[in-house]
Design a protein around this motif. Structure first.
Motif, short mmCIF file in Angstrom:
data_model
loop_
_atom_site.label_atom_id
_atom_site.label_comp_id
_atom_site.label_asym_id
_atom_site.label_seq_id
_atom_site.Cartn_x
_atom_site.Cartn_y
_atom_site.Cartn_z
N GLU A 739 0.84 -1.21 0.00
CA GLU A 739 0.00 0.00 0.00
C GLU A 739 0.87 1.25 0.00
O GLU A 739 0.55 2.24 -0.69
CB GLU A 739 -0.93 -0.01 1.22
N ASP A 740 1.96 1.22 0.75
CA ASP A 740 2.87 2.36 0.74
C ASP A 740 3.53 2.54 -0.63
O ASP A 740 3.73 3.67 -1.09
CB ASP A 740 3.95 2.17 1.81
N TYR A 741 3.85 1.42 -1.27
CA TYR A 741 4.44 1.50 -2.61
C TYR A 741 3.47 2.20 -3.57
O TYR A 741 3.86 3.11 -4.33
CB TYR A 741 4.73 0.09 -3.14
N ALA A 742 2.20 1.78 -3.57
CA ALA A 742 1.22 2.36 -4.49
C ALA A 742 1.03 3.84 -4.22
O ALA A 742 0.92 4.65 -5.15
CB ALA A 742 -0.10 1.61 -4.36
N SER A 743 0.97 4.22 -2.95
CA SER A 743 0.78 5.63 -2.60
C SER A 743 1.95 6.48 -3.06
O SER A 743 1.77 7.59 -3.58
CB SER A 743 0.58 5.76 -1.08
N ALA A 744 3.16 5.96 -2.89
CA ALA A 744 4.34 6.72 -3.29
C ALA A 744 4.43 6.87 -4.80
O ALA A 744 4.78 7.93 -5.32
CB ALA A 744 5.59 6.04 -2.74
N LEU A 745 4.13 5.80 -5.54
CA LEU A 745 4.21 5.88 -6.99
C LEU A 745 3.13 6.78 -7.59
O LEU A 745 3.33 7.40 -8.64
CB LEU A 745 4.09 4.47 -7.59
N SER A 746 1.99 6.85 -6.92
CA SER A 746 0.90 7.69 -7.43
C SER A 746 1.05 9.14 -7.02
O SER A 746 0.25 9.98 -7.43
CB SER A 746 -0.44 7.16 -6.92
N GLY A 747 2.06 9.45 -6.22
CA GLY A 747 2.27 10.83 -5.78
C GLY A 747 1.32 11.23 -4.69
O GLY A 747 1.07 12.42 -4.49
N GLY A 748 0.76 10.26 -3.95
CA GLY A 748 -0.17 10.57 -2.88
C GLY A 748 0.47 11.40 -1.79
O GLY A 748 -0.19 12.16 -1.10
N SER A 749 1.74 11.23 -1.62
CA SER A 749 2.46 12.05 -0.64
C SER A 749 3.49 12.88 -1.40
O SER A 749 4.48 12.37 -1.88
CB SER A 749 3.15 11.14 0.39
N SER A 751 5.71 14.97 -0.53
CA SER A 751 7.07 15.03 0.01
C SER A 751 7.77 13.68 -0.04
O SER A 751 8.97 13.61 0.14
CB SER A 751 7.04 15.54 1.46
N ARG A 752 7.00 12.60 -0.24
CA ARG A 752 7.59 11.28 -0.21
C ARG A 752 7.32 10.50 -1.50
O ARG A 752 7.43 9.29 -1.53
CB ARG A 752 7.04 10.47 0.98
N GLY A 753 6.93 11.17 -2.56
CA GLY A 753 6.66 10.48 -3.81
C GLY A 753 7.95 9.99 -4.45
O GLY A 753 9.02 10.55 -4.27
N VAL A 754 7.82 8.91 -5.22
CA VAL A 754 8.97 8.34 -5.91
C VAL A 754 8.59 8.05 -7.35
O VAL A 754 7.41 7.98 -7.71
CB VAL A 754 9.45 7.04 -5.22
N THR A 755 9.61 7.92 -8.16
CA THR A 755 9.38 7.60 -9.57
C THR A 755 9.28 6.11 -9.79
O THR A 755 8.47 5.64 -10.58
CB THR A 755 10.53 8.18 -10.43
N VAL A 756 10.13 5.35 -9.09
CA VAL A 756 10.14 3.90 -9.24
C VAL A 756 10.30 3.25 -7.86
O VAL A 756 10.74 3.89 -6.90
CB VAL A 756 11.28 3.42 -10.16
N ILE A 757 9.96 1.97 -7.80
CA ILE A 757 10.19 1.14 -6.62
C ILE A 757 11.13 0.01 -7.02
O ILE A 757 10.90 -0.67 -8.04
CB ILE A 757 8.88 0.54 -6.07
N VAL A 758 12.16 -0.20 -6.26
CA VAL A 758 13.11 -1.29 -6.50
C VAL A 758 13.06 -2.24 -5.31
O VAL A 758 13.24 -1.82 -4.16
CB VAL A 758 14.55 -0.76 -6.70
N ASP A 759 12.79 -3.52 -5.57
CA ASP A 759 12.71 -4.51 -4.50
C ASP A 759 12.94 -5.90 -5.08
O ASP A 759 13.00 -6.07 -6.31
CB ASP A 759 11.34 -4.44 -3.81
N GLU A 760 13.07 -6.87 -4.20
CA GLU A 760 13.27 -8.25 -4.66
C GLU A 760 11.99 -8.77 -5.32
O GLU A 760 10.88 -8.35 -4.99
CB GLU A 760 13.68 -9.14 -3.48
N LEU A 761 12.17 -9.72 -6.22
CA LEU A 761 11.07 -10.17 -7.08
C LEU A 761 9.86 -10.70 -6.32
O LEU A 761 8.73 -10.41 -6.73
CB LEU A 761 11.58 -11.22 -8.06
N PRO A 762 10.01 -11.46 -5.23
CA PRO A 762 8.79 -11.90 -4.53
C PRO A 762 7.93 -10.73 -4.03
O PRO A 762 6.70 -10.78 -4.12
CB PRO A 762 9.33 -12.74 -3.37
N TYR A 763 8.56 -9.67 -3.52
CA TYR A 763 7.80 -8.49 -3.09
C TYR A 763 7.11 -7.83 -4.28
O TYR A 763 5.95 -7.39 -4.19
CB TYR A 763 8.73 -7.48 -2.42
N ILE A 764 7.84 -7.75 -5.40
CA ILE A 764 7.28 -7.13 -6.60
C ILE A 764 6.06 -7.91 -7.08
O ILE A 764 5.04 -7.34 -7.50
CB ILE A 764 8.35 -7.04 -7.71
N LYS A 765 6.14 -9.25 -7.03
CA LYS A 765 5.01 -10.07 -7.46
C LYS A 765 3.78 -9.81 -6.61
O LYS A 765 2.66 -9.71 -7.12
CB LYS A 765 5.39 -11.55 -7.41
#
Length: 902
Positions: A739-749, A751-765
């Motif tokens: 949920e935090d990943y989705a909020s950050a990628l959508s620019g919901g925050s 001050s804490r928005g990001v362009t991409v998320i980098v994580d290990e493949l099981p988390y990404i799945k």
């Protein structure tokens, strides 16, 4: 005072003393006295029997003395620890064997004379005694000693003197040509122990051995046998014979902390007795433990105290197999009679295997000396030779040869030698129950473990009773348990509570029962893998709350707070230095997730630039015009009104785009032009399709904005990898859940928005299973080793679990569990789709258009040339060319074509 018993004891001892006056004394009369005593008959009868025994003894002694004057005495040395029970037993058996042999072989020309020396259990005393026997007594052979260190020293001396030495100790290293080992090959016994471990599927053991020359020499052979059987050695503990009880307790307390609960003991009876008492006191002789003892202890188990036997309940032992026979039973009766005469308290003790072998050894030696003497007589062709002739330079070698060639049925069964060792490969497997041992099976290199001897072996079989899968009779284990130990205590497995990703691991606590349950993908994989093993592994899950980093958990496993761990634990080099990982049960590497781009209704125009669009359209029209020019005069489908023919030109040209032209071509020239053009169309459409597909799939990651941040999971080691990779980003923002990943990628925050998320493949799945509609993985890298289960260093369970994981993957069960917990397929983008595809322009296809244009010009030229030939003939055509009237001819043709159109 009971005077009858006193008189009985006095007469019995007197009779035994009389019997000892001569070595060939028949003891049947004294045995009869023993039987009479046991029946509590009148003491006077016992007195009479003893007197008869005395009279008979004197008569036999006289006969023996007379016979001795006609026999040649062969001196034989005996070096034993006369202060030990084993040494006394062997000495009794040797003297009885010598007496009984010559009582039944009166006609023999030789007679061995025993010269006994006490080694006092000290190698220096043994060497001194051997030197005295070799230099002063001039013995022809030496019997003894019982330890390998003494045996090695004496074997060297006997080798120099070329005198055979018959030892009751096993020597596994070194070359001693004049050494004959009156003992079974220990390497064969160790293979039998390995077979027992395999039959119960025990994969990890602890070796406890005596810290002396015997134990250290046998250890490599034992380790090799276990390694061949794929048995892991959890620990090797050496205990000195001089260790105090406290030191033994401390060593056992250290071993108690290990995961393995199967112990192999290889030490002398005196030290093993102290070991078993200590093991009983600290709780190592209870249910769940197993002890396997070698023949070093079990062959002399009868000399162990009752207290030690009580502490040894349930252990398994390997001992030499001696087949029962009437000859053996008779000898045991005579032996007990002599022992009782010397010490009535030892009446109930059984005779050691070494004593039986010692008896047969003397018989083999007596026969061998007789054969050597006869050979010497025959070689010299003399009726009588001096005794020194027997001790000539090669008599020792001949005596050794005769000893090694001995083969007869003795007290121990078939008595013979192979490769300088006693040839007896069958071992008896016994279980200590109550006040003694119970036979539970046999082991032989050819037949393995059996509850009964194979038909090819002599001896009676076991009584019929319940038989386990191992081929043994039912065994009663320590703690009076009929259930075989699993081979290890319960594993304490720490389960990581991945609160942000409950699909991986989740701990459910029930306050009413004060218990916890564990679910998740990682937990399911662990349970499936450990349950697929062909042996039982007890374990218990324990909640590990994320009070620190995963490196802290690795440290706790290293310091044995836990035996292993389950969770999203990445296999890393620095962690593998302290713990063992199984093979990964997840995909390797990391993924990069970005937001999908906005839709564009004019995206289909973007694959081609404007100059290529215009050129392509012009050539479609040109192609229709050229074909119409060629086909119009003769093809009715290209004739008609002006509007119809214009429509035909446009239709035919553009219909080649999808190969939908229906007009039939009659001219080969038009067919040639169309073939060239269709090839150009094929290249154009293929390139257009590929470029458009890439544009519809790929969304370029624009890392050029002012706020260029990358999101990672909180506490992840990936931050260090990203920094080390020198990627162009402003900073890292940690998050804890999808949920935090989705909020950050959508620019919901903001001050804490990001362009991409980098994580290990099981988390990404897991993230894409929930938010795959709006986000996609645009890149992946194989820069991590995946997740594995963690265990303490050295556990053999690691390799078995790795094989189980491979099997689960091959059977598709890992994929099924992944679908169960991750719910849906993730949305991935191609790995190489991180930049916008190149837009196609005219420069890319200029050559194709040139080829197509030249084909059109060539066909038109050929067409007009043939028309002129047909109209004027070849001579007139040449005149037209020569007279410069070709232009007039073209105007004429055009005017005729115009009239035809009208």
């Amino acid at each position: 005072m009971d005077w009858s018993k006193v008189l009985q004891r006095i007469f019995l001892k007197t009779g035994a003393w009389f019997c000892s006056l001569t070595e060939n004394l028949p003891r049947q009369k004294l045995l009869l006295a023993m039987e009479i005593k046991r029946k509590n008959t009148n003491v006077l009868i016992s007195i009479v029997v003893v007197i008869l025994s005395f009279t008979t003894s004197k008569l036999c002694a006289a006969c023996s003395s007379s016979s001795s004057t006609l026999s040649r005495e062969i001196s034989i040395g005996v070096v034993l620890d006369m202060g030990s029970v084993t040494g006394k037993t062997i000495h009794r058996c040797i003297t009885m064997a010598s007496s009984e042999f010559y009582a039944s072989h009166i006609h023999f020309k030789t007679r061995i004379v025993l010269h006994t020396r006490d080694s006092k259990g000290d190698p220096t005393h043994a060497i001194s005694a051997a030197l005295d026997l070799l230099e002063n007594v001039k013995v022809q052979a030496i019997i003894g000693p019982e330890t390998s260190l003494e045996t090695k020293f004496l074997a060297l001396l006997c080798g120099k003197a070329k005198v055979p030495m018959l030892s009751f100790s096993s020597v596994l290293s070194g070359i001693y040509p004049f050494l004959v080992q009156i003992k079974q090959d220990e390497s064969s016994q160790f293979k039998g122990i390995a077979s027992i471990l395999q039959s119960y599927k025990w994969r990890s053991v602890i070796i406890i051995y005596e810290d002396n020359d015997d134990g250290r020499e046998a250890l490599p052979c034992l380790i090799e046998s276990l390694q061949v059987a794929d048995v892991h050695i959890a620990s090797k503990s050496s205990i000195s014979p001089l260790s105090s009880d406290d030191q033994i307790n401390n060593d056992l307390h250290k071993l108690k902390t290990l995961q393995a609960t199967i112990y192999i003991v290889h030490m002398s009876p005196s030290l093993s007795s102290r070991l078993f008492l200590s093991a009983k006191r600290i709780g190592l002789m209870k249910e769940g433990y197993a002890w396997i003892v070698t023949d070093k202890t079990m062959n002399q188990f009868s000399s162990i105290d009752d207290e030690v036997i009580e502490s040894s309940q349930g252990l398994l032992g390997m001992k030499a197999y001696i087949p029962s026979s009437s000859k053996l039973r008779g000898f045991k009766s005579r032996w007990r009679m002599v022992v009782y005469a010397e010490d009535p308290l030892m009446e109930a003790r059984e005779m050691d295997v070494l004593g039986i072998w010692a008896y047969d050894t003397v018989w083999a030696l007596a026969n061998s000396t007789e054969r050597v003497w006869i050979e010497t007589l025959n070689a010299g062709n003399q009726g009588s030779l001096d005794v020194a002739r027997v001790a000539n330079c090669d008599s020792g070698t001949r005596l050794l040869y005769e000893i090694l060639g001995s083969k007869f049925t003795g007290l121990s069964g078939e008595f013979q030698f192979f490769d300088g060792k006693l040839h007896s490969e069958t071992f008896l497997i016994v279980n200590i129950i109550g006040k003694g041992e119970r036979r539970v099976g046999f082991w032989n290199p050819k037949h393995g473990i059996n509850k009964e001897l194979p038909p090819s072996f002599r001896g009676r079989s076991l009584s019929s009773s319940t038989t386990t899968k191992t081929g043994l009779e039912a065994v009663l284990w320590p703690g009076v348990s009929a259930t075989a130990p699993t081979g290890g205590r319960k594993l304490r497995i720490a389960v990581v509570n991945a609160s942000g990703f409950p699909e991986l691991t989740k701990v459910h606590y029930d306050p009413e029962t004060n218990t916890s349950s564990f679910t998740g993908y990682c937990v399911d994989v662990f349970i499936a893998a450990i349950n697929s093993l062909d042996y039982q592994v007890p374990y218990v899950f324990e909640n590990w709350e994320n009070l620190g980093t995963y490196n802290d958990l690795i440290d706790q496993i290293y310091h044995q707070k836990y035996d292993g761990a389950v969770g999203d634990i990445t296999i890393r080099t620095n962690r593998s230095m302290y713990v063992d990982f199984t093979l990964p049960f997840t995909e390797l590497g990391t993924g990069t997730v970005a937001r999908r781009g906005n839709s564009d209704i004019w995206v289909f125009l973007k694959p081609l630039r404007a100059n290529l669009w215009l050129t392509s359209a012009a050539f479609f029209v040109l192609m229709g015009l050229v074909v119409w020019t060629i086909e119009h005069p003769t093809n009715e489908e290209f004739q008609g009104s002006v509007a119809y023919q214009i429509g035909t030109i446009l239709w035919f040209g553009f219909s080649t785009l999808v190969y939908a032209h229906r007009e039939k071509l009659t001219s080969n020239l038009s067919r040639f032009v169309v073939i060239i053009w269709l090839f150009v169309v094929l290249i154009l459409t293929s390139s257009y399709t590929a470029t458009l597909s890439s544009m519809l799939t790929v969304r370029q990651i624009q890392l050029v904005t002012a706020r260029n941040y990358v999101g990672i999971q909180y506490g992840s080691f990936l931050g260090g990898l990203l920094v080390a990779s020198n990627l162009n980003f402003t900073g890292l923002h940690p998050y804890t859940s999808p949920e935090d990943y989705a909020s950050a990628l959508s620019g919901g925050s903001k001050s804490r928005g990001v362009t991409v998320i980098v994580d290990e493949l099981p988390y990404i799945k897991i993230f894409l299973a929930k938010y795959g509609k709006d986000y996609a993985m645009v890149a992946s890298q194989s820069n991590t080793a995946g997740w594995g289960f963690v265990f303490q260093k050295g556990l053999p369970l690691v390799s078995d679990m790795s094989q189980a994981i491979v099997k689960l993957r091959e059977e598709g069960k890992l994929e099924m569990m992944e679908k169960k917990w991750f719910k849906s397929q993730s949305s991935f983008m191609p790995e190489n789709a991180t930049s916008t595809p190149n837009i196609l322009n005219l420069d890319s296809f200029g050559g194709l258009f040139v080829v197509s244009f030249l084909s059109c010009v060539s066909v038109l030229f050929i067409r007009f040339t043939f028309m002129l030939f047909k109209k004027f003939g070849l001579k007139n055509f040449i005149k037209l060319l020569d007279g410069g009237k070709l232009a007039l001819m073209f105007r004429f043709l055009v005017s005729r074509r115009g009239n035809a159109i009208c």
